[in-house]
Design a protein around this motif. Sequence first.
Motif, PDB file in Angstrom:
ATOM      1  N   VAL A 170     -26.754  -2.695 -24.928  1.00 38.37           N
ATOM      2  CA  VAL A 170     -25.813  -3.133 -23.890  1.00 38.37           C
ATOM      3  C   VAL A 170     -26.484  -4.257 -23.100  1.00 38.37           C
ATOM      4  O   VAL A 170     -27.536  -4.056 -22.506  1.00 38.37           O
ATOM      5  N   THR A 171     -25.891  -5.431 -23.125  1.00 37.41           N
ATOM      6  CA  THR A 171     -26.527  -6.594 -22.498  1.00 37.41           C
ATOM      7  C   THR A 171     -26.063  -6.841 -21.075  1.00 37.41           C
ATOM      8  O   THR A 171     -26.742  -7.533 -20.311  1.00 37.41           O
ATOM      9  N   SER A 172     -24.903  -6.292 -20.698  1.00 36.77           N
ATOM     10  CA  SER A 172     -24.437  -6.481 -19.328  1.00 36.77           C
ATOM     11  C   SER A 172     -23.435  -5.395 -18.965  1.00 36.77           C
ATOM     12  O   SER A 172     -22.751  -4.839 -19.832  1.00 36.77           O
ATOM     13  N   SER A 173     -23.384  -5.091 -17.679  1.00 34.16           N
ATOM     14  CA  SER A 173     -22.409  -4.154 -17.147  1.00 34.16           C
ATOM     15  C   SER A 173     -22.279  -4.460 -15.662  1.00 34.16           C
ATOM     16  O   SER A 173     -22.803  -5.469 -15.184  1.00 34.16           O
ATOM     17  N   ALA A 174     -21.577  -3.614 -14.949  1.00 37.60           N
ATOM     18  CA  ALA A 174     -21.362  -3.918 -13.534  1.00 37.60           C
ATOM     19  C   ALA A 174     -21.104  -2.660 -12.730  1.00 37.60           C
ATOM     20  O   ALA A 174     -20.752  -1.602 -13.268  1.00 37.60           O
ATOM     21  N   MET A 175     -21.328  -2.793 -11.433  1.00 36.21           N
ATOM     22  CA  MET A 175     -20.968  -1.777 -10.458  1.00 36.21           C
ATOM     23  C   MET A 175     -20.122  -2.459  -9.398  1.00 36.21           C
ATOM     24  O   MET A 175     -20.391  -3.595  -9.022  1.00 36.21           O
ATOM     25  N   SER A 176     -19.108  -1.776  -8.903  1.00 39.64           N
ATOM     26  CA  SER A 176     -18.293  -2.360  -7.843  1.00 39.64           C
ATOM     27  C   SER A 176     -17.549  -1.265  -7.099  1.00 39.64           C
ATOM     28  O   SER A 176     -17.132  -0.269  -7.686  1.00 39.64           O
ATOM     29  N   PHE A 177     -17.445  -1.454  -5.793  1.00 41.07           N
ATOM     30  CA  PHE A 177     -16.604  -0.582  -4.983  1.00 41.07           C
ATOM     31  C   PHE A 177     -16.305  -1.278  -3.669  1.00 41.07           C
ATOM     32  O   PHE A 177     -17.048  -2.144  -3.227  1.00 41.07           O
ATOM     33  N   GLU A 178     -15.193  -0.903  -3.067  1.00 42.23           N
ATOM     34  CA  GLU A 178     -14.786  -1.506  -1.801  1.00 42.23           C
ATOM     35  C   GLU A 178     -15.215  -0.607  -0.665  1.00 42.23           C
ATOM     36  O   GLU A 178     -14.913   0.586  -0.638  1.00 42.23           O
TER      37      GLU A 178
END
Length: 218
Positions: free
Chosen positions: A97-105
């Motif tokens: 896995v070369t990239s992923s993300a985290m996000s929240f408001e």
Amino acid sequence: MKYYKKITASLILLSSLCLNAQDITLSSGWNLIGITDKLTDGTHVKMADAINNVDDIEYIIGQNDGMFKASYLSYDSYSSKQFEASRGYWVKLKDGVTSSAMSFEGVAVSFNPDIVSEGWTLVGFESTVLMKDKVSSLNTTNGFNIEYIIGKDDGMFKASYLSYDSYASKQFVEGKGYWLKVSSIDEVNSTIEQPPETPSLDDNETSALSTPPSVPGV
């Protein structure tokens, strides 16, 4: 009634302006991240809710959580684990896995100095700021004596080097995590021991694990 509606609309607009979307990009291998936000109700975000795709993540390390497989977040005993604002965490993507993300408001909160104790503390700051300014502020306001700093991209260096021209432009970057070593605190908090070592894994797992940088014994 019109006046009431205007006030209500203004409050809604003000509330929306205070919201902050924390977005963290993860790259292959180990990532040292910093959490800056709480949810709008004042609580910390659950790890499973902040990670866009848990299947991309192999391991998570938190100073108070130890190291565990991200897949454990689906278990009841792990489902309540949270990313705490002002703290840093190691997150490792799965091999391939070369990239992923985290996000929240949520809402960006000021750094909580109460999490810092003598020894090593893994932290994240609420905004990008010059290291020399933040270190000076923390030392002066909280009675800290920050001795060493470690960043994944910066390596390890003495905080006193920040007075040199070659270090003066270094920054604490929002969304990244850092180790701070405090040699003494005027107002003593509870002691935090050396940063957690990476736990030993089964032989068939160890070969696939690239251990995050350990903190030297300084």
